[in-house]
Scaffold this motif. Structure first.
Motif, mmCIF file in Angstrom:
data_model
loop_
_atom_site.group_PDB
_atom_site.id
_atom_site.type_symbol
_atom_site.label_atom_id
_atom_site.label_comp_id
_atom_site.label_asym_id
_atom_site.label_seq_id
_atom_site.Cartn_x
_atom_site.Cartn_y
_atom_site.Cartn_z
ATOM 1 N N CYS A 1 0.846 -1.195 0.000
ATOM 2 C CA CYS A 1 0.000 0.000 0.000
ATOM 3 C C CYS A 1 0.881 1.245 0.000
ATOM 4 C CB CYS A 1 -0.904 -0.029 1.231
ATOM 5 S SG CYS A 1 -1.948 1.422 1.444
ATOM 6 N N ILE A 2 0.510 2.252 -0.773
ATOM 7 C CA ILE A 2 1.340 3.456 -0.906
ATOM 8 C C ILE A 2 0.712 4.687 -0.248
ATOM 9 C CG2 ILE A 2 2.484 2.620 -2.992
ATOM 10 C CD1 ILE A 2 0.624 4.452 -4.622
ATOM 11 N N ASP A 3 -0.291 4.499 0.598
ATOM 12 C CA ASP A 3 -0.952 5.641 1.241
ATOM 13 C C ASP A 3 0.051 6.586 1.892
ATOM 14 O OD1 ASP A 3 -3.266 4.388 0.484
ATOM 15 O OD2 ASP A 3 -4.154 4.315 2.484
ATOM 16 N N GLN A 4 0.951 6.036 2.664
ATOM 17 C CA GLN A 4 1.863 6.874 3.450
ATOM 18 C C GLN A 4 2.969 7.507 2.606
ATOM 19 O OE1 GLN A 4 3.740 4.460 6.480
ATOM 20 N NE2 GLN A 4 5.301 3.689 5.085
ATOM 21 N N LYS B 1 -7.932 -2.248 6.795
ATOM 22 C CA LYS B 1 -6.947 -1.764 7.757
ATOM 23 C C LYS B 1 -5.639 -1.491 7.027
ATOM 24 C CE LYS B 1 -8.863 -4.452 11.623
ATOM 25 N NZ LYS B 1 -8.578 -5.517 12.636
ATOM 26 N N VAL B 2 -5.104 -0.295 7.259
ATOM 27 C CA VAL B 2 -3.810 0.079 6.687
ATOM 28 C C VAL B 2 -2.798 0.154 7.811
ATOM 29 C CG1 VAL B 2 -2.516 1.825 5.425
ATOM 30 C CG2 VAL B 2 -4.908 1.368 4.820
ATOM 31 N N ARG B 3 -1.716 -0.569 7.633
ATOM 32 C CA ARG B 3 -0.618 -0.523 8.600
ATOM 33 C C ARG B 3 0.673 -0.273 7.838
ATOM 34 N NH1 ARG B 3 -3.433 -5.098 10.480
ATOM 35 N NH2 ARG B 3 -4.546 -4.738 12.441
ATOM 36 N N GLY B 4 1.159 0.961 7.919
ATOM 37 C CA GLY B 4 2.376 1.291 7.201
ATOM 38 C C GLY B 4 2.208 1.074 5.716
#
Length: 259
Positions: free
Chosen positions: A152-155, A212-215
């Motif tokens: 995931c690239i959210d952060q 759920k997003v974790r890092g």
């Protein structure tokens, strides 16, 4: 089941991905412990009434865990089971009743393999060249619950962009090293925002019940809500439209059907 001494000799020195105990006292030296993700799935303790497709099964941890709870498990991986660690773990356990298909997710179809109550696509979508097709194939084989876990690239993005349905292409780190590569793994093709994956799931007929997003990781639990693929865009994406035959006289307007 093999004896511990023989099993240890077979397991040691292999490049495992999953770090797990194959039999009591015999543990792989994988880089990733999948126990936490297995618990996060929150599947029932008794899965004897369920069928499970483990797509991208790798060394087989999730297949074996579901099998131990009584599920009928069918595993899929682009590597043959004798070259992925799955076959070795299966041999050590004596679990020969788990079906394993040497197949790429981009080639899977309901017509060939049927539907499953639960489909696991864990650590999979960012490794494939066409993630929408991969997701569509996973969705097509899923009768109820589809679990996704992905890079995931959210952060990595500004807040305004991280909430958008963005997908980032990751070039081949061997041929284009200046662009970098996630975990130095050239099999990584894509990074997704969590919004992107959620909308992709909704697009193929599923409702996201947990996300759920974790890092740099995202976990999604989705359930099928659309039972008719005709209501989705899958036909537009990967099929052809059935033709309507032209009239006998091409000089008349009603001979032509344009759609």
């Amino acid at each position: 089941m093999l004896d511990q001494e023989t099993a240890l000799k077979l397991v040691q020195g292999k490049p495992w991905h999953h770090n797990f105990e194959i039999i009591p006292g015999v543990r792989t030296s994988g880089a990733y412990d999948p126990t936490g993700l297995w618990q996060e799935l929150e599947l029932p303790d008794d899965m004897s009434a369920l069928t499970v497709a483990d797509i991208g099964a790798s060394n087989g941890f999730f297949s074996f865990a579901a099998h131990r709870r009584g599920a009928r498990v069918v595993a899929f991986d682009f590597r043959h089971k004798d070259n992925s660690g799955f076959g070795l773990a299966q041999y050590i356990n004596g679990l020969h009743d788990i079906e394993h298909h040497h197949a790429n997710v981009l080639d899977l179809s309901t017509g060939q393999y049927g539907k499953f109550d639960v489909v696991l696509a864990l650590g999979l979508l960012y490794h494939v060249s066409d993630p929408y097709l991969a997701l569509a194939n996973c969705a097509g084989m899923c009768a109820d619950r589809l679990f996704i876990e992905s890079y995931c690239i959210d952060q990595l993005l500004p807040d305004s962009l991280s909430r958008e349905p963005v997908m980032r292409f990751i070039p081949d780190g061997v041929r284009f090293p200046r662009h970098g590569q996630v975990n130095a793994d050239r099999s990584n093709f894509w990074g997704f925002t969590s919004s992107c994956l959620q909308l992709m799931l909704e697009d193929v007929g599923f409702k996201v019940e947990r996300i759920k997003v974790r890092g740099e990781r995202v976990f999604i639990d989705a359930r099928r809500v659309n039972w008719n693929d005709e209501n989705t865009r899958l036909g537009m994406a990967y099929k052809t439209i059935k033709p309507t035959l032209r009239g006998n006289d091409p000089s008349t307007s009603h001979a032509w059907n344009i759609f």
